[in-house]
Design a protein around this motif. Structure first.
Motif, PDB file in Angstrom:
ATOM      1  N   GLY A  98      15.096   0.879  -1.480  1.00  0.00           N
ATOM      2  CA  GLY A  98      15.686  -0.330  -0.912  1.00  0.00           C
ATOM      3  C   GLY A  98      14.727  -1.086  -0.013  1.00  0.00           C
ATOM      4  N   ASN A  99      13.664  -0.410   0.435  1.00  0.00           N
ATOM      5  CA  ASN A  99      12.660  -1.072   1.264  1.00  0.00           C
ATOM      6  C   ASN A  99      11.733  -1.929   0.415  1.00  0.00           C
ATOM      7  N   THR A 100      11.104  -2.906   1.048  1.00  0.00           N
ATOM      8  CA  THR A 100       9.996  -3.632   0.437  1.00  0.00           C
ATOM      9  C   THR A 100       8.718  -3.139   1.115  1.00  0.00           C
ATOM     10  N   GLU A 101       7.840  -2.542   0.325  1.00  0.00           N
ATOM     11  CA  GLU A 101       6.632  -1.918   0.853  1.00  0.00           C
ATOM     12  C   GLU A 101       5.391  -2.698   0.416  1.00  0.00           C
ATOM     13  N   THR A 102       4.376  -2.686   1.269  1.00  0.00           N
ATOM     14  CA  THR A 102       3.086  -3.268   0.906  1.00  0.00           C
ATOM     15  C   THR A 102       2.277  -2.212   0.173  1.00  0.00           C
ATOM     16  N   ILE A 103       1.915  -2.511  -1.067  1.00  0.00           N
ATOM     17  CA  ILE A 103       1.239  -1.548  -1.938  1.00  0.00           C
ATOM     18  C   ILE A 103      -0.200  -2.000  -2.178  1.00  0.00           C
ATOM     19  N   LEU A 104      -1.141  -1.099  -2.000  1.00  0.00           N
ATOM     20  CA  LEU A 104      -2.514  -1.361  -2.427  1.00  0.00           C
ATOM     21  C   LEU A 104      -2.615  -0.886  -3.869  1.00  0.00           C
ATOM     22  N   VAL A 105      -2.772  -1.827  -4.793  1.00  0.00           N
ATOM     23  CA  VAL A 105      -2.766  -1.501  -6.224  1.00  0.00           C
ATOM     24  C   VAL A 105      -4.096  -0.846  -6.585  1.00  0.00           C
ATOM     25  N   THR A 106      -4.005   0.353  -7.143  1.00  0.00           N
ATOM     26  CA  THR A 106      -5.210   1.140  -7.434  1.00  0.00           C
ATOM     27  C   THR A 106      -5.600   1.151  -8.900  1.00  0.00           C
ATOM     28  N   GLY A 107      -4.672   0.799  -9.799  1.00  0.00           N
ATOM     29  CA  GLY A 107      -5.016   0.788 -11.219  1.00  0.00           C
ATOM     30  C   GLY A 107      -3.799   0.905 -12.101  1.00  0.00           C
ATOM     31  N   VAL A 108      -4.042   1.235 -13.360  1.00  0.00           N
ATOM     32  CA  VAL A 108      -2.963   1.410 -14.334  1.00  0.00           C
ATOM     33  C   VAL A 108      -2.326   2.778 -14.134  1.00  0.00           C
ATOM     34  N   SER A 109      -1.028   2.847 -14.292  1.00  0.00           N
ATOM     35  CA  SER A 109      -0.308   4.111 -14.162  1.00  0.00           C
ATOM     36  C   SER A 109      -0.867   5.144 -15.137  1.00  0.00           C
ATOM     37  N   ARG A 110      -0.994   6.368 -14.689  1.00  0.00           N
ATOM     38  CA  ARG A 110      -1.553   7.422 -15.530  1.00  0.00           C
ATOM     39  C   ARG A 110      -0.636   7.781 -16.701  1.00  0.00           C
TER      40      ARG A 110
ATOM     41  N   VAL B 235       6.236  -4.712  -2.978  1.00  0.00           N
ATOM     42  CA  VAL B 235       7.013  -4.066  -4.038  1.00  0.00           C
ATOM     43  C   VAL B 235       8.329  -3.566  -3.458  1.00  0.00           C
ATOM     44  N   HIS B 236       9.419  -3.911  -4.134  1.00  0.00           N
ATOM     45  CA  HIS B 236      10.740  -3.390  -3.753  1.00  0.00           C
ATOM     46  C   HIS B 236      10.891  -2.005  -4.364  1.00  0.00           C
ATOM     47  N   ILE B 237      11.224  -1.020  -3.537  1.00  0.00           N
ATOM     48  CA  ILE B 237      11.354   0.363  -4.008  1.00  0.00           C
ATOM     49  C   ILE B 237      12.745   0.561  -4.609  1.00  0.00           C
ATOM     50  N   ASP B 238      12.774   0.876  -5.914  1.00  0.00           N
ATOM     51  CA  ASP B 238      14.038   0.993  -6.637  1.00  0.00           C
ATOM     52  C   ASP B 238      14.517   2.431  -6.782  1.00  0.00           C
TER      53      ASP B 238
END
Length: 359
Positions: free
Chosen positions: A294-306, A338-341
């Motif tokens: 439910g939170n909106t978090e600041t995400i440092l994008v590191t790459g494509v999901s494994r 990113v909104h955490i779902d």
């Protein structure tokens, strides 16, 4: 050894430190993050540990050298820096590179590489601690997140605690090894601090950063550990609210003082205690993850999901992995909201709020 103008002995103490860091490998870069070594060695001599014997005493890189390396990785697009050392918060880097110390009676004089006196040696102004280094790193363009590891509670100074209020770039995640929650075991380990001292320091940081996430190291089954000692550790885990641990069954290291202690705890008991500890911390980690939904978090994008090439992956400030649907690879190495779902056992799932707000 040389002689000064008044014929007193001058000892160049800078050579070992400069030489020690002369041939460092390039900083380890992982996506948007870089790992920068700022010191090596440890002078604490815990009774179970071989690091002081294998890595030597604590030696810090000069402040200028560290800042120069951080500037270099920032110029390459790095957004997050991890400051590394065996006992990183014991960092005490010389402000002046190539300093020379001259002993004069009980005093010491610091002079630069040309032999010019700087000021009275030993003054705090001649050295930067980790708190000052963090503040200086935060001023470097492009660096928006700062982490450091590994710390020792004895060296967690007031100035370092204050930095959590002063430097927003310093993340709300701290790895602070405690090893045990029992004062008796901490004493046998020669940790140099007690349970209450550790708790007091953590509580001060938590008052500044209520969202702080904590991880730690634990040694289970140290010689002489009783059920009550183990329970003291479990009580500490609950009180601090650790959400990650590096926990191991005690194993004697030849040549360390602890290797001479009588170890009469059955191996099966040690394994059982380790399982209980790890299970508790996993439960606490899941509780923290669920609260983030439910939170909106600041995400440092590191790459494509494994596991899914149609998703991107990144990390929150408190070091949680987040996967979210996106095919926009231009977001990699950037910060996005990113909104955490959903909370999964080892990661979080979310949705980008607005990719155009990435920076």
């Amino acid at each position: 050894v040389n002689k000064s103008e008044n014929n007193e002995k001058v000892v160049d103490i800078s050579f070992p430190e400069i030489e020690k860091f002369d041939h460092l490998p390039a900083p380890k870069v992982e996506g948007a993050s870089a790992f920068v070594s700022i010191m090596e060695g440890c002078s604490k001599y815990c009774s179970f540990c071989v690091v002081p014997y294998t890595r030597g005493e604590e030696v810090s890189r000069p402040l200028h050298d560290v800042l120069k390396e951080v500037e270099e990785v920032a110029a390459q697009g790095i957004r997050e820096v991890n400051l590394l050392g065996q006992n990183v918060n014991a960092y005490r880097g010389a402000v002046y590179s190539g300093a020379v110390a001259a002993t004069q009676g009980l005093g010491v004089i610091i002079s630069d590489a040309q032999g010019n006196d700087i000021n009275n040696a030993g003054d705090a102004e001649d050295y930067a601690d980790l708190a000052e280094l963090i503040s200086r790193v935060a001023d470097i363009d492009g660096i928006d997140r700062i982490r450091f590891t590994t710390s020792h509670p004895m060296e967690f100074s007031d100035s370092l605690i204050d930095v959590y209020a002063e430097v927003p770039e310093l993340v709300s995640h701290l790895h602070l090894p405690v090893q045990s929650g029992s004062d008796k075991i901490l004493s046998a380990m020669k940790r140099g601090h007690g349970r209450d001292e550790y708790i007091a320091k953590v509580k001060r940081i938590q008052q500044i950063r209520p969202d702080l996430c904590m991880s730690s190291d634990f040694i289970i089954g140290f010689p002489g550990e009783t059920e009550q000692d183990f329970q003291d550790t479990m009580d500490l885990i609950a009180e601090i609210g650790f959400d990650l641990s590096f926990s191991f069954i005690y194993s004697a290291r030849p040549g360390t003082p602890a290797s001479d202690l009588v170890d009469d705890t059955p191996e099966e008991v040690k394994k059982q205690r380790l399982h209980i500890l790890q299970d508790r911390i996993n439960q606490q980690a899941q509780a923290i993850a669920r609260k983030m939904v439910g939170n909106t978090e600041t995400i440092l994008v590191t790459g494509v999901s494994r596991k899914d090439e149609d998703r991107l992956q990144g990390r929150t400030e408190n070091n949680r992995v987040v996967n979210f649907t996106s095919d926009d690879h231009s977001l990699i190495n950037k910060f996005v909201k990113v909104h955490i779902d959903k909370a999964l056992p080892n990661s979080l799932m979310g949705t980008v709020v607005d990719p155009h707000l990435a920076y």
